[in-house]
Motif scaffolding. Structure first.
Motif, mmCIF file in Angstrom:
data_model
loop_
_atom_site.group_PDB
_atom_site.id
_atom_site.type_symbol
_atom_site.label_atom_id
_atom_site.label_comp_id
_atom_site.label_asym_id
_atom_site.label_seq_id
_atom_site.Cartn_x
_atom_site.Cartn_y
_atom_site.Cartn_z
ATOM 1 N N LYS A 250 0.819 -1.206 0.000
ATOM 2 C CA LYS A 250 0.000 0.000 0.000
ATOM 3 C C LYS A 250 0.856 1.260 0.000
ATOM 4 O O LYS A 250 0.523 2.257 -0.658
ATOM 5 N N ARG A 251 1.968 1.218 0.737
ATOM 6 C CA ARG A 251 2.834 2.391 0.834
ATOM 7 C C ARG A 251 3.824 2.510 -0.318
ATOM 8 O O ARG A 251 4.437 3.561 -0.488
ATOM 9 N N SER A 252 3.965 1.467 -1.114
ATOM 10 C CA SER A 252 5.010 1.459 -2.142
ATOM 11 C C SER A 252 4.506 1.765 -3.548
ATOM 12 O O SER A 252 5.253 2.331 -4.352
ATOM 13 N N TRP A 253 3.270 1.398 -3.883
ATOM 14 C CA TRP A 253 2.885 1.463 -5.290
ATOM 15 C C TRP A 253 2.841 2.884 -5.837
ATOM 16 O O TRP A 253 3.222 3.130 -6.993
ATOM 17 N N LYS A 287 8.001 14.931 1.261
ATOM 18 C CA LYS A 287 7.062 16.037 1.354
ATOM 19 C C LYS A 287 5.622 15.551 1.325
ATOM 20 O O LYS A 287 4.742 16.132 1.982
ATOM 21 N N LEU A 288 5.358 14.491 0.558
ATOM 22 C CA LEU A 288 3.987 13.991 0.408
ATOM 23 C C LEU A 288 3.551 13.077 1.550
ATOM 24 O O LEU A 288 2.351 12.819 1.703
ATOM 25 N N ALA A 289 4.508 12.575 2.319
ATOM 26 C CA ALA A 289 4.169 11.656 3.414
ATOM 27 C C ALA A 289 3.334 12.369 4.473
ATOM 28 O O ALA A 289 3.500 13.567 4.727
ATOM 29 N N GLU A 303 8.887 4.252 1.685
ATOM 30 C CA GLU A 303 8.718 5.163 0.543
ATOM 31 C C GLU A 303 10.062 5.730 0.090
ATOM 32 O O GLU A 303 10.259 6.011 -1.091
ATOM 33 N N GLY A 304 10.998 5.900 1.039
ATOM 34 C CA GLY A 304 12.318 6.430 0.713
ATOM 35 C C GLY A 304 13.198 5.456 -0.033
ATOM 36 O O GLY A 304 14.282 5.839 -0.503
#
Length: 518
Positions: A250-253, A287-289, A303-304
């Motif tokens: 969910k956090r990667s796509w 920034k989007l997190a 995500e990083g």
């Protein structure tokens, strides 16, 4: 429709059993060498170039495509498990990936890097398939004057933007142009800059210089900076089929997709290559997190890893657009790809799709195949890559030097080439030691003769009038584009420096921190 049919013909070639074996061998070799500490894709290509000498052109280019993508994949393993980026584009991956590994989530970091690389590589290759022919149609209409303008764009952007110092980059470019002029002048048949040596009458082989700088010089530099003692690799636990949890998917796509569409356009222009794309992607993800995810940045946010790795591989496909259609390498790795083409008397540029269309489409099709192979192989074989990381460095870098010497000897089968290799290799070591980028020198060496030929043709057509070099509407547009590229590139670099100085508190150890951008 014609391009689609040509791509299908490319798949018909690339999926032949013999070429599938070549692609498999390329991706395995590229990953195995790319995973080693301090060895990036450019060095992988330089080091493994001798193994393709006996192959016919299509097979050799397919092997090189596999090595190219495999080297890009391999860097993430070193960054995550060893905290030693092999190149500057892997620094951002190490920032979050190594912290994930230390927290026991190295498997998730490796999985999101591998899957993100596959997603980005596939989408970027699709974009390459449709964009490159369009650019080629435009490029085939340009003449000598416009080609001179393109060469100037290549020289100035690569010389000024690759490396931390514009002056050092241009100095490296000038040295490459000087070496390119060595030998016999094609017009007057007079020897130039040979210093009376018969060994320099035919010039210095591009392959010899590339292997010396990227393999010998780089190996000496990296070996001189790596820590002594055994390499401590963070173990990876858990079955590979359970590496990605539902939350990880969910956090990667979204970072995978964002990284792809950040990396590809940056790769297609001389804006600093994949390292700029990875920093832009990382800054965007940070920034989007939101909420708890934002707090994990700096402590191991997935995500990083997902975004920068996607941007890295998308940029790798993007650099093939100017390389194949204009003959302009915008990164060190692209310069090595250009050397591989020229080894078979194939000159990438405006006419490549017409004169060698079957080979180009087989190359593009092999990128799809190699990308899929890498996804299938990387996760199950991560244990083998970890074992490779534990090779004693004394054996590793001595082996690199021996392999490079054998490759140099095989160019012309003369001992003098090995001596030239060592001399240029030591010179390359001092260039790296004092911050002079390697890539501009190689680009100057490769494009120098082409630039000289086109410049002479342009002046002959205009009867010596230099104003003709800028009076063409297309050439004037190219020079305006050069100004725009410089402005965009310096803005991206400024954002990157601001990001590094304000947002990154700890920089991973390893040779990539000392400008392994070459």
């Amino acid at each position: 429709m014609d391009n689609f049919l040509a791509l299908m013909d490319g798949f018909a070639v690339a999926t032949q059993p013999i070429y599938l074996l070549y692609a498999l061998g390329g991706v395995l070799l590229g990953t195995a060498v790319g995973v080693l500490p301090g060895i990036g894709p450019a060095m992988s290509l330089a080091l493994l170039m001798p193994i393709t000498y006996s192959l016919e052109p299509t097979a050799a280019i397919i092997v090189f495509a596999g090595i190219y993508y495999g080297g890009m994949y391999g860097g993430s393993t070193t960054s995550i498990l060893l905290n030693t980026p092999g190149e500057s584009a892997s620094i951002v991956t190490a920032l979050e990936g190594n912290k994930m590994a230390k927290a026991g989530r190295g498997a998730s970091a490796l999985a999101t890097a591998a899957i993100g690389s596959f997603v980005a590589g596939t989408i970027a290759t699709v974009l390459l398939s449709f964009l490159a022919p369009v650019v080629a149609v435009f490029a085939v209409q340009i003449g000598p004057v416009e080609y001179v303008a393109l060469m100037i764009v290549a020289f100035l952007t690569v010389g000024a933007l690759l490396g931390s110092s514009m002056l050092r980059g241009l100095a490296s470019l000038g040295l490459g142009l000087f070496i390119a002029l060595m030998g016999v002048d094609a017009l007057t048949a007079q020897q130039r800059y040979t210093f009376g040596s018969p060994f320099l009458a035919d010039g210095i082989d591009v392959v010899l210089v590339a292997v010396a700088l990227f393999a010998v010089g780089e190996a000496l530099y990296v070996a001189s900076r790596l820590r002594h003692g055994p390499i401590k690799v963070i173990p990876v636990t858990g079955g590979w089929t359970k590496w990605m949890r539902k939350e990880d998917w969910k956090r990667s796509w979204k970072p995978w997709l964002r990284g792809t569409f950040i990396g590809f356009p940056i790769g297609t222009i001389p804006a600093g290559g994949a390292d700029v794309a990875t920093f832009v992607s990382y800054a965007s993800e940070r920034k989007l997190a939101r909420g708890e995810n934002k707090l994990q940045f700096g402590k191991g946010a997935i995500e990083g890893v997902a975004g920068p790795e996607s941007a890295n591989n998308a940029a790798a496909a993007g650099v093939l657009v100017p390389l194949l259609t204009l003959g302009i390498p915008t990164t060190a790795t692209a310069a090595m790809m250009l050397v591989a083409f020229q080894r078979y008397q194939i000159q990438p540029g405006p006419l490549l799709f017409e004169t060698n269309g079957a080979l180009v489409w087989a190359l593009i099709a092999s990128l799809y195949v190699g990308n899929l192979m890498l996804l299938v192989l990387n996760l199950p074989l991560v244990g083998i890559w970890v074992k490779i990381l534990q090779i004693p460095r004394a054996y590793l870098y001595s082996g690199i030097l021996v392999f490079a010497a054998l490759g140099a000897f095989s160019v012309n089968f003369t001992p003098i080439d090995v001596i030239i290799l060592l001399i240029i290799g030591v010179f390359g070591f001092f260039m790296r030691r004092y911050g002079y980028p390697i890539a501009p020198m190689v680009v100057g060496l490769i494009l120098g003769p082409i630039f000289e030929n086109q410049l002479r043709r342009s002046l002959a057509i205009s009867q010596g009038d230099p104003i003709a070099l800028i009076s063409s509407p297309v050439a004037a547009t190219i020079y305006v584009a050069l100004i725009v590229i410089f402005a965009l590139s310096f803005w991206l670099r400024r954002r990157q420096r601001q990001f590094e100085s304000t947002d990154i508190d700890s920089t991973p150890s390893g040779p990539a921190n000392d400008e392994v951008k070459a």
